[in-house]
Design a protein around this motif. Sequence first.
Motif, PDB file in Angstrom:
ATOM      1  N   MET A   1      -6.897  -8.100   6.947  1.00  0.00           N
ATOM      2  CA  MET A   1      -7.930  -8.571   6.071  1.00  0.00           C
ATOM      3  C   MET A   1      -9.236  -8.686   6.762  1.00  0.00           C
ATOM      4  N   TYR A   2     -10.222  -8.025   5.640  1.00  0.00           N
ATOM      5  CA  TYR A   2     -11.521  -8.195   5.964  1.00  0.00           C
ATOM      6  C   TYR A   2     -12.147  -9.294   5.343  1.00  0.00           C
ATOM      7  N   ALA A   3     -12.884 -10.363   5.917  1.00  0.00           N
ATOM      8  CA  ALA A   3     -13.654 -11.160   5.075  1.00  0.00           C
ATOM      9  C   ALA A   3     -15.129 -10.982   5.204  1.00  0.00           C
ATOM     10  N   HIS A   4     -15.741 -11.243   4.363  1.00  0.00           N
ATOM     11  CA  HIS A   4     -17.225 -11.134   4.428  1.00  0.00           C
ATOM     12  C   HIS A   4     -17.660 -12.620   3.628  1.00  0.00           C
ATOM     13  N   ASN A   5     -18.550 -13.288   4.875  1.00  0.00           N
ATOM     14  CA  ASN A   5     -18.857 -14.528   4.271  1.00  0.00           C
ATOM     15  C   ASN A   5     -17.823 -15.643   3.968  1.00  0.00           C
ATOM     16  N   GLY A   6     -16.583 -15.391   4.334  1.00  0.00           N
ATOM     17  CA  GLY A   6     -15.515 -16.433   4.140  1.00  0.00           C
ATOM     18  C   GLY A   6     -14.599 -15.905   3.035  1.00  0.00           C
ATOM     19  N   THR A   7     -15.105 -14.835   2.425  1.00  0.00           N
ATOM     20  CA  THR A   7     -14.178 -14.442   1.212  1.00  0.00           C
ATOM     21  C   THR A   7     -13.311 -12.893   1.422  1.00  0.00           C
ATOM     22  N   ASP A   8     -12.275 -13.208   1.362  1.00  0.00           N
ATOM     23  CA  ASP A   8     -11.649 -11.873   1.497  1.00  0.00           C
ATOM     24  C   ASP A   8     -11.632 -10.715   0.534  1.00  0.00           C
ATOM     25  N   LEU A   9     -12.416  -9.709   1.109  1.00  0.00           N
ATOM     26  CA  LEU A   9     -12.796  -8.701   0.230  1.00  0.00           C
ATOM     27  C   LEU A   9     -12.176  -7.379   0.364  1.00  0.00           C
ATOM     28  N   GLY A  10     -11.291  -7.186   1.528  1.00  0.00           N
ATOM     29  CA  GLY A  10     -10.643  -6.081   1.773  1.00  0.00           C
ATOM     30  C   GLY A  10      -9.556  -6.124   2.918  1.00  0.00           C
ATOM     31  N   VAL A  11      -9.182  -5.036   2.963  1.00  0.00           N
ATOM     32  CA  VAL A  11      -8.079  -4.678   3.987  1.00  0.00           C
ATOM     33  C   VAL A  11      -8.277  -3.467   4.806  1.00  0.00           C
ATOM     34  N   VAL A  12      -7.942  -3.626   6.122  1.00  0.00           N
ATOM     35  CA  VAL A  12      -8.388  -2.195   7.069  1.00  0.00           C
ATOM     36  C   VAL A  12      -6.882  -2.127   7.829  1.00  0.00           C
ATOM     37  N   CYS A  13      -6.260  -0.839   7.804  1.00  0.00           N
ATOM     38  CA  CYS A  13      -5.070  -0.551   8.376  1.00  0.00           C
ATOM     39  C   CYS A  13      -5.208   0.414   9.230  1.00  0.00           C
ATOM     40  N   PHE A  14      -4.529   0.449  10.562  1.00  0.00           N
ATOM     41  CA  PHE A  14      -4.697   1.309  11.663  1.00  0.00           C
ATOM     42  C   PHE A  14      -3.199   1.886  11.750  1.00  0.00           C
ATOM     43  N   ILE A  15      -2.821   3.079  11.395  1.00  0.00           N
ATOM     44  CA  ILE A  15      -1.567   3.651  11.508  1.00  0.00           C
ATOM     45  C   ILE A  15      -1.433   4.831  12.437  1.00  0.00           C
ATOM     46  N   ASP A  16      -0.141   5.211  12.871  1.00  0.00           N
ATOM     47  CA  ASP A  16       0.043   6.276  13.918  1.00  0.00           C
ATOM     48  C   ASP A  16      -0.679   6.071  15.098  1.00  0.00           C
ATOM     49  N   ILE A  17      -0.735   5.008  15.508  1.00  0.00           N
ATOM     50  CA  ILE A  17      -1.593   4.733  16.825  1.00  0.00           C
ATOM     51  C   ILE A  17      -0.803   5.457  17.963  1.00  0.00           C
ATOM     52  N   ASP A  18      -1.554   6.146  18.634  1.00  0.00           N
ATOM     53  CA  ASP A  18      -0.856   7.127  19.979  1.00  0.00           C
ATOM     54  C   ASP A  18      -1.726   6.650  21.034  1.00  0.00           C
ATOM     55  N   ASN A  19      -1.312   5.650  21.906  1.00  0.00           N
ATOM     56  CA  ASN A  19      -1.954   5.309  22.997  1.00  0.00           C
ATOM     57  C   ASN A  19      -2.142   6.311  24.014  1.00  0.00           C
ATOM     58  N   ALA A  20      -1.166   7.311  23.928  1.00  0.00           N
ATOM     59  CA  ALA A  20      -1.447   8.433  25.147  1.00  0.00           C
ATOM     60  C   ALA A  20      -2.645   9.301  24.854  1.00  0.00           C
ATOM     61  N   ILE A  21      -2.975   9.381  23.722  1.00  0.00           N
ATOM     62  CA  ILE A  21      -4.264  10.211  23.511  1.00  0.00           C
ATOM     63  C   ILE A  21      -5.406   9.215  22.697  1.00  0.00           C
ATOM     64  N   LYS A  22      -5.077   8.014  22.810  1.00  0.00           N
ATOM     65  CA  LYS A  22      -5.896   6.898  22.332  1.00  0.00           C
ATOM     66  C   LYS A  22      -6.541   7.512  21.031  1.00  0.00           C
ATOM     67  N   ALA A  23      -5.721   7.605  20.096  1.00  0.00           N
ATOM     68  CA  ALA A  23      -6.284   8.125  18.723  1.00  0.00           C
ATOM     69  C   ALA A  23      -4.995   7.248  17.464  1.00  0.00           C
ATOM     70  N   ALA A  24      -5.769   7.073  16.465  1.00  0.00           N
ATOM     71  CA  ALA A  24      -5.053   6.436  15.352  1.00  0.00           C
ATOM     72  C   ALA A  24      -5.536   7.207  14.167  1.00  0.00           C
ATOM     73  N   SER A  25      -4.755   6.878  12.959  1.00  0.00           N
ATOM     74  CA  SER A  25      -5.230   6.969  11.697  1.00  0.00           C
ATOM     75  C   SER A  25      -5.715   5.682  10.940  1.00  0.00           C
ATOM     76  N   TRP A  26      -6.633   5.721  10.321  1.00  0.00           N
ATOM     77  CA  TRP A  26      -6.936   4.205   9.632  1.00  0.00           C
ATOM     78  C   TRP A  26      -7.296   4.584   8.084  1.00  0.00           C
ATOM     79  N   GLY A  27      -7.437   3.322   7.410  1.00  0.00           N
ATOM     80  CA  GLY A  27      -7.761   3.449   6.099  1.00  0.00           C
ATOM     81  C   GLY A  27      -8.325   2.026   5.678  1.00  0.00           C
ATOM     82  N   PHE A  28      -9.006   1.881   4.568  1.00  0.00           N
ATOM     83  CA  PHE A  28      -9.214   0.561   3.959  1.00  0.00           C
ATOM     84  C   PHE A  28      -9.461   0.591   2.589  1.00  0.00           C
ATOM     85  N   TYR A  29      -9.121  -0.689   1.856  1.00  0.00           N
ATOM     86  CA  TYR A  29      -9.176  -0.774   0.437  1.00  0.00           C
ATOM     87  C   TYR A  29     -10.129  -2.144   0.334  1.00  0.00           C
ATOM     88  N   LEU A  30     -10.781  -1.949  -0.668  1.00  0.00           N
ATOM     89  CA  LEU A  30     -11.760  -3.170  -1.140  1.00  0.00           C
ATOM     90  C   LEU A  30     -11.296  -3.612  -2.389  1.00  0.00           C
TER      91      LEU A  30
END
Length: 103
Positions: A1-30
């Motif tokens: 969850m992403y909070a701004h001044n104490g109010t939940d205003l969005g969500v961030v997700c990290f997916i397909d995390i590959d620790n070997a190459i230190k990369a991931a895909s990500w997205g967010f929704y407000l």
Amino acid sequence: MYAHNGTDLGVVCFIDIDNAIKAASWGFYLADDELFSSHQVSKRRVWLDLEKEAIDFAQHVLGLRALFCEVLEENKAVIKLHERSGFEEITHTHTHTHRAYAV
């Protein structure tokens, strides 16, 4: 969850995390516009803050060196936001409706 001044205003997700190459895909929704207006918060400001904090989290907490995302071709505001944050376009084909970006 992403909070701004104490109010939940969005969500961030990290997916397909590959620790070997230190990369991931990500997205967010407000949250919907009604929540922003009821809390008198600028959606643009939240976009900028969320993107900055997500990149920082990915680099310093998750230890990632690359983040990948896809953006719909017509979503010019998000394309501009990603470019301002240092993302670079890595693929774009006219047969698809999205662009892939990495930072």
